[in-house]
Write a protein that holds these residues in place. Structure first.
Motif, PDB file in Angstrom:
ATOM      1  N   VAL A 295      -6.126   3.272   9.488  1.00  0.00           N
ATOM      2  CA  VAL A 295      -5.844   4.076   8.305  1.00  0.00           C
ATOM      3  C   VAL A 295      -5.531   3.140   7.139  1.00  0.00           C
ATOM      4  O   VAL A 295      -4.725   2.223   7.274  1.00  0.00           O
ATOM      5  CB  VAL A 295      -4.666   5.034   8.555  1.00  0.00           C
ATOM      6  CG1 VAL A 295      -4.252   5.739   7.268  1.00  0.00           C
ATOM      7  CG2 VAL A 295      -5.039   6.056   9.615  1.00  0.00           C
ATOM      8  N   VAL A 296      -6.173   3.370   6.008  1.00  0.00           N
ATOM      9  CA  VAL A 296      -5.950   2.555   4.807  1.00  0.00           C
ATOM     10  C   VAL A 296      -4.883   3.226   3.951  1.00  0.00           C
ATOM     11  O   VAL A 296      -4.991   4.411   3.621  1.00  0.00           O
ATOM     12  CB  VAL A 296      -7.253   2.385   4.002  1.00  0.00           C
ATOM     13  CG1 VAL A 296      -6.983   1.586   2.731  1.00  0.00           C
ATOM     14  CG2 VAL A 296      -8.308   1.694   4.852  1.00  0.00           C
ATOM     15  N   VAL A 297      -3.838   2.469   3.612  1.00  0.00           N
ATOM     16  CA  VAL A 297      -2.755   2.961   2.766  1.00  0.00           C
ATOM     17  C   VAL A 297      -2.969   2.407   1.362  1.00  0.00           C
ATOM     18  O   VAL A 297      -3.006   1.188   1.167  1.00  0.00           O
ATOM     19  CB  VAL A 297      -1.386   2.524   3.297  1.00  0.00           C
ATOM     20  CG1 VAL A 297      -0.270   3.090   2.429  1.00  0.00           C
ATOM     21  CG2 VAL A 297      -1.201   2.968   4.744  1.00  0.00           C
ATOM     22  N   SER A 298      -3.127   3.292   0.386  1.00  0.00           N
ATOM     23  CA  SER A 298      -3.334   2.889  -1.001  1.00  0.00           C
ATOM     24  C   SER A 298      -2.098   3.190  -1.821  1.00  0.00           C
ATOM     25  O   SER A 298      -1.414   4.193  -1.587  1.00  0.00           O
ATOM     26  CB  SER A 298      -4.545   3.621  -1.596  1.00  0.00           C
ATOM     27  OG  SER A 298      -5.714   3.336  -0.852  1.00  0.00           O
ATOM     28  N   ILE A 299      -1.780   2.306  -2.758  1.00  0.00           N
ATOM     29  CA  ILE A 299      -0.607   2.466  -3.633  1.00  0.00           C
ATOM     30  C   ILE A 299      -1.095   2.673  -5.055  1.00  0.00           C
ATOM     31  O   ILE A 299      -2.014   1.984  -5.517  1.00  0.00           O
ATOM     32  CB  ILE A 299       0.323   1.236  -3.560  1.00  0.00           C
ATOM     33  CG1 ILE A 299       0.840   1.074  -2.128  1.00  0.00           C
ATOM     34  CG2 ILE A 299       1.496   1.368  -4.507  1.00  0.00           C
ATOM     35  CD1 ILE A 299       0.300  -0.067  -1.388  1.00  0.00           C
ATOM     36  N   GLY A 300      -0.490   3.638  -5.746  1.00  0.00           N
ATOM     37  CA  GLY A 300      -0.848   3.898  -7.130  1.00  0.00           C
ATOM     38  C   GLY A 300      -0.516   2.720  -8.035  1.00  0.00           C
ATOM     39  O   GLY A 300       0.232   1.811  -7.667  1.00  0.00           O
ATOM     40  N   GLU A 301      -1.056   2.741  -9.225  1.00  0.00           N
ATOM     41  CA  GLU A 301      -0.850   1.652 -10.170  1.00  0.00           C
ATOM     42  C   GLU A 301       0.623   1.543 -10.567  1.00  0.00           C
ATOM     43  O   GLU A 301       1.275   2.539 -10.870  1.00  0.00           O
ATOM     44  CB  GLU A 301      -1.699   1.874 -11.419  1.00  0.00           C
ATOM     45  CG  GLU A 301      -3.196   1.718 -11.184  1.00  0.00           C
ATOM     46  CD  GLU A 301      -3.565   0.294 -10.773  1.00  0.00           C
ATOM     47  OE1 GLU A 301      -2.892  -0.640 -11.242  1.00  0.00           O
ATOM     48  OE2 GLU A 301      -4.506   0.136  -9.985  1.00  0.00           O
ATOM     49  N   ILE A 302       1.145   0.322 -10.550  1.00  0.00           N
ATOM     50  CA  ILE A 302       2.523   0.029 -10.952  1.00  0.00           C
ATOM     51  C   ILE A 302       2.471  -1.092 -11.982  1.00  0.00           C
ATOM     52  O   ILE A 302       1.833  -2.126 -11.753  1.00  0.00           O
ATOM     53  CB  ILE A 302       3.385  -0.384  -9.746  1.00  0.00           C
ATOM     54  CG1 ILE A 302       3.372   0.724  -8.692  1.00  0.00           C
ATOM     55  CG2 ILE A 302       4.815  -0.683 -10.175  1.00  0.00           C
ATOM     56  CD1 ILE A 302       4.073   0.343  -7.400  1.00  0.00           C
TER      57      ILE A 302
ATOM     58  N   ASN B 124      -3.836  -3.407  -4.141  1.00  0.00           N
ATOM     59  CA  ASN B 124      -3.014  -2.192  -3.996  1.00  0.00           C
ATOM     60  C   ASN B 124      -3.352  -1.364  -2.753  1.00  0.00           C
ATOM     61  O   ASN B 124      -3.208  -0.141  -2.749  1.00  0.00           O
ATOM     62  CB  ASN B 124      -3.135  -1.296  -5.238  1.00  0.00           C
ATOM     63  CG  ASN B 124      -2.271  -1.805  -6.373  1.00  0.00           C
ATOM     64  OD1 ASN B 124      -2.163  -3.006  -6.578  1.00  0.00           O
ATOM     65  ND2 ASN B 124      -1.663  -0.914  -7.112  1.00  0.00           N
ATOM     66  N   LYS B 125      -3.756  -2.037  -1.659  1.00  0.00           N
ATOM     67  CA  LYS B 125      -4.002  -1.291  -0.427  1.00  0.00           C
ATOM     68  C   LYS B 125      -3.924  -2.225   0.774  1.00  0.00           C
ATOM     69  O   LYS B 125      -4.100  -3.434   0.659  1.00  0.00           O
ATOM     70  CB  LYS B 125      -5.364  -0.597  -0.468  1.00  0.00           C
ATOM     71  CG  LYS B 125      -6.544  -1.535  -0.627  1.00  0.00           C
ATOM     72  CD  LYS B 125      -7.839  -0.748  -0.750  1.00  0.00           C
ATOM     73  CE  LYS B 125      -9.032  -1.678  -0.953  1.00  0.00           C
ATOM     74  NZ  LYS B 125     -10.294  -0.924  -1.096  1.00  0.00           N
ATOM     75  N   PHE B 126      -3.618  -1.622   1.932  1.00  0.00           N
ATOM     76  CA  PHE B 126      -3.609  -2.339   3.201  1.00  0.00           C
ATOM     77  C   PHE B 126      -3.927  -1.341   4.300  1.00  0.00           C
ATOM     78  O   PHE B 126      -3.889  -0.125   4.081  1.00  0.00           O
ATOM     79  CB  PHE B 126      -2.251  -3.021   3.446  1.00  0.00           C
ATOM     80  CG  PHE B 126      -1.099  -2.065   3.617  1.00  0.00           C
ATOM     81  CD1 PHE B 126      -0.653  -1.708   4.889  1.00  0.00           C
ATOM     82  CD2 PHE B 126      -0.454  -1.519   2.517  1.00  0.00           C
ATOM     83  CE1 PHE B 126       0.411  -0.839   5.056  1.00  0.00           C
ATOM     84  CE2 PHE B 126       0.614  -0.651   2.676  1.00  0.00           C
ATOM     85  CZ  PHE B 126       1.046  -0.309   3.943  1.00  0.00           C
ATOM     86  N   GLU B 127      -4.268  -1.826   5.496  1.00  0.00           N
ATOM     87  CA  GLU B 127      -4.622  -0.919   6.577  1.00  0.00           C
ATOM     88  C   GLU B 127      -3.784  -1.197   7.816  1.00  0.00           C
ATOM     89  O   GLU B 127      -3.349  -2.325   8.050  1.00  0.00           O
ATOM     90  CB  GLU B 127      -6.115  -1.008   6.920  1.00  0.00           C
ATOM     91  CG  GLU B 127      -6.552  -2.319   7.539  1.00  0.00           C
ATOM     92  CD  GLU B 127      -8.013  -2.283   7.962  1.00  0.00           C
ATOM     93  OE1 GLU B 127      -8.340  -2.926   8.978  1.00  0.00           O
ATOM     94  OE2 GLU B 127      -8.827  -1.618   7.278  1.00  0.00           O
TER      95      GLU B 127
END
Length: 445
Positions: A268-275, A303-306
Motif C-alpha cells: 500500500v502506498v501512503v501519500s502525504i499532502g503538500e506541506i 511525499n510518499k512511501f509504501e
C-alpha cells in the motif's frame, strides 16, 4: 527611627524585586530581530534612524533589534563583519534575520556618483555591462557565504529583500528617464539571477521590495537621493511584518491517503499532502512521538512511501515553524491469499471406493460365541453362508470333551450348605454364652 531604616530599605528592596518579576512574567516575550545590511538598513537620511529605520518598525516595534549595518557597506564588507565573534553570538540569539545588501556593489560598478554629478543621460555601455556582471557575480558569491555562515549558527528564518529601483519613471527629463531605465535593467538582473535564487533555499524568504517601491519612488525615496523616506521604511517593515504573520506557528496538519482501502496482496502506498517549508519528512513503524525521530526515521521522498505489512505507522514532519507527527493504521494488506476464497472442487465418488462398499452403519466384528448342541440345530447351521459369516476362531478351552455337564443348580447347592454351617456355628456360640451365664448365676446364689 534611624535604627529602623535598614529594615525598611530591606522591605522596599524585596517588594521591588517581587513586583518587577511579576511584571516581567506578564509581559509578552519580544521577538529578537537581527538586521544585516548597508545604509538602507542603517536608516541613512532619517532624523531618528534607531526609531524610524525599517528594522525597528517590524512587528509594530514590538521587538528587540540588533542592527549590524553601515552606510557604504558592500556584500564583501558585510560578510567580513558578521564573521566576527561578537556578530556570531548575535546570530545565535536571533529569532529572525533580515538581509538587505547589494546596492553599493552595483552603484560602484556603474559609477553612480560620477553619473549623478554629470547630470548627463546614461546608457549601459558594454564596459558598464561587464562591470555590472562582475559585481553581480561577486554579490552572488558573498551572499552564498553570508547565508552559509548564518546557517552554521542558527536556523532562524532569513528575510532576504530584493533591490528596489530608487529612480522613478520620467518622460519629461531625459536624464531622470535614463536613470530609471538603468535601474530597471540592473535590478532585474540582480533580483532574478541572485536574490531570488538565494531565496529558493529552505528557511529563506524573498521580500519583494522592488514591487513595493515601483511607481511610488516619489513618496518612498528621499528627493535627489536613493535612500528611503520614513514612508519607504514603513513599507519595507510592512513586508517583513506580513511575512512574520504568515509564518506564525500554526498547527501542522499531516493528511495521509492510501493508494487503496480495499483488501489487497500488494504493498500500500501512503501519500502525504503538500506541506510548506518542509525540512524533514520521515516515517517509522509503530505509534511514535516527535522525540523518537530525533536521530532515526525512514526518509520520505516525493511525499510518499509504501508498506507491505498491516500495522500502525507514524509520519513525522519538521518545518521552519515546528514539527508534528500523525499515526495511521493499515489493515487491508493480505500477506497470504485466503484459501477459503479458492473454488472448492468436489471429489468424485469413485475416488473413495471403500466407503461406497461399506454400509452406512459401521459393522462391529462379533465376539466368538460358543454354540451349544442344544441351541444350534443342523438346519440353522446349513442356513449360515460361510462366505458372509466372519471366521470364528477356535476358543482356547474346549466346550465339553467328555462326561456330563454340571447341572445349573450346582452352584446354589453349595451355597445352601455353607449358609447352614454358618447358622449352626452362630447358634452354638449363642447357646454356650447363655449356658455360661446361667451357670454363673446359680453359683452366685
Amino acid at each position: 527611627m534611624i535604627k529602623k531604616l535598614p529594615f525598611l530599605f530591606a522591605i522596599i528592596f524585596l517588594l521591588n524585586v517581587v513586583c518587577s518579576s511579576f511584571v516581567a512574567a506578564n509581559e509578552p516575550e519580544k521577538l529578537n530581530i537581527l538586521s544585516l545590511g548597508d545604509s538602507i538598513t542603517f536608516g541613512y537620511g532619517l532624523e531618528e534612524p534607531t526609531k524610524n529605520a525599517y528594522p525597528y518598525l517590524i512587528a509594530n516595534g514590538a521587538s528587540e533589534v540588533e542592527n549590524i549595518s553601515f552606510p557604504g557597506w558592500t556584500s564583501t564588507e558585510l560578510l567580513a563583519e558578521i564573521t566576527k565573534e561578537d556578530s556570531t553570538s548575535k546570530l545565535q540569539q536571533a529569532d529572525v534575520i533580515t538581509l538587505y545588501i547589494g546596492a553599493n556593489d552595483l552603484m560602484k560598478a556603474v559609477g553612480l556618483k560620477e553619473i549623478l554629478h554629470s547630470q548627463q543621460p546614461v546608457m549601459l555601455t558594454e564596459e558598464i555591462q561587464v562591470q555590472v556582471g562582475l559585481a553581480t557575480q561577486a554579490l552572488a558569491e558573498n551572499l552564498t557565504e553570508t547565508i552559509t555562515h548564518i546557517r552554521t549558527n542558527t536556523n532562524a528564518p532569513i528575510f532576504l529583500y530584493s533591490l528596489y529601483n530608487p529612480f522613478a519613471a520620467n518622460t519629461q527629463d531625459a536624464f531622470a528617464g535614463s536613470l530609471h531605465m538603468m535601474g530597471e535593467q540592473i535590478t532585474s538582473i540582480v533580483n532574478n539571477q541572485v536574490i531570488s535564487q538565494a531565496a529558493s533555499l529552505p528557511g529563506i524568504y524573498y521580500l519583494d521590495a522592488y514591487s513595493a517601491f515601483a511607481g511610488k519612488q516619489a513618496a518612498y525615496v528621499i528627493p535627489k537621493d536613493i535612500h528611503p523616506t520614513v514612508a519607504g521604511h514603513q513599507s519595507l517593515a510592512k513586508i517583513a511584518t506580513n511575512k512574520l504573520v504568515e509564518l506564525q506557528p500554526k498547527e501542522l496538519i499531516i493528511e495521509p491517503t492510501l493508494s487503496t482501502e480495499t483488501e489487497t496482496t500488494e504493498p500500500v502506498v501512503v501519500s502525504i499532502g503538500e506541506i510548506a517549508d518542509v525540512l524533514e519528512l520521515k516515517w517509522l513503524p509503530g505509534e511514535k512521538s516527535t522525540v523518537d525521530f530525533a536521530n532515526v526515521g525512514n526518509d520520505i521522498s516525493e511525499n510518499k512511501f509504501e508498506v507491505s505489512e498491516n500495522g500502525k505507522y507514524t509520519i513525522y514532519v519538521k518545518t521552519s515553524n515546528g514539527e508534528a507527527v500523525t499515526t495511521i493504521e493499515i489493515t487491508n494488506i493480505k500477506s497470504v491469499p485466503d484459501k477459503e476464497e479458492e473454488p472448492v472442487v468436489e471429489e468424485p465418488p469413485t475416488e473413495q471406493p471403500e466407503e461406497e462398499n461399506k454400509p452406512t452403519t459401521p459393522v462391529v466384528k462379533p465376539e466368538p460365541v460358543e454354540p451349544t448342541p442344544e441351541k444350534v440345530s443342523q438346519e440353522e447351521q446349513e442356513q449360515i453362508n460361510p462366505e458372509e459369516t466372519p471366521k470364528v476362531e477356535k476358543p482356547a478351552k474346549p466346550i465339553v470333551k467328555s462326561g456330563h455337564a454340571l447341572p445349573n443348580t450346582a452352584t446354589s447347592m453349595y451355597s445352601f450348605l455353607i449358609t447352614g454351617l454358618c447358622l449352626i456355628v452362630v447358634g452354638s456360640g449363642v447357646f454356650m454364652i447363655q449356658w455360661k451365664r446361667k451357670t454363673k448365676i446359680s453359683t452366685t446364689h
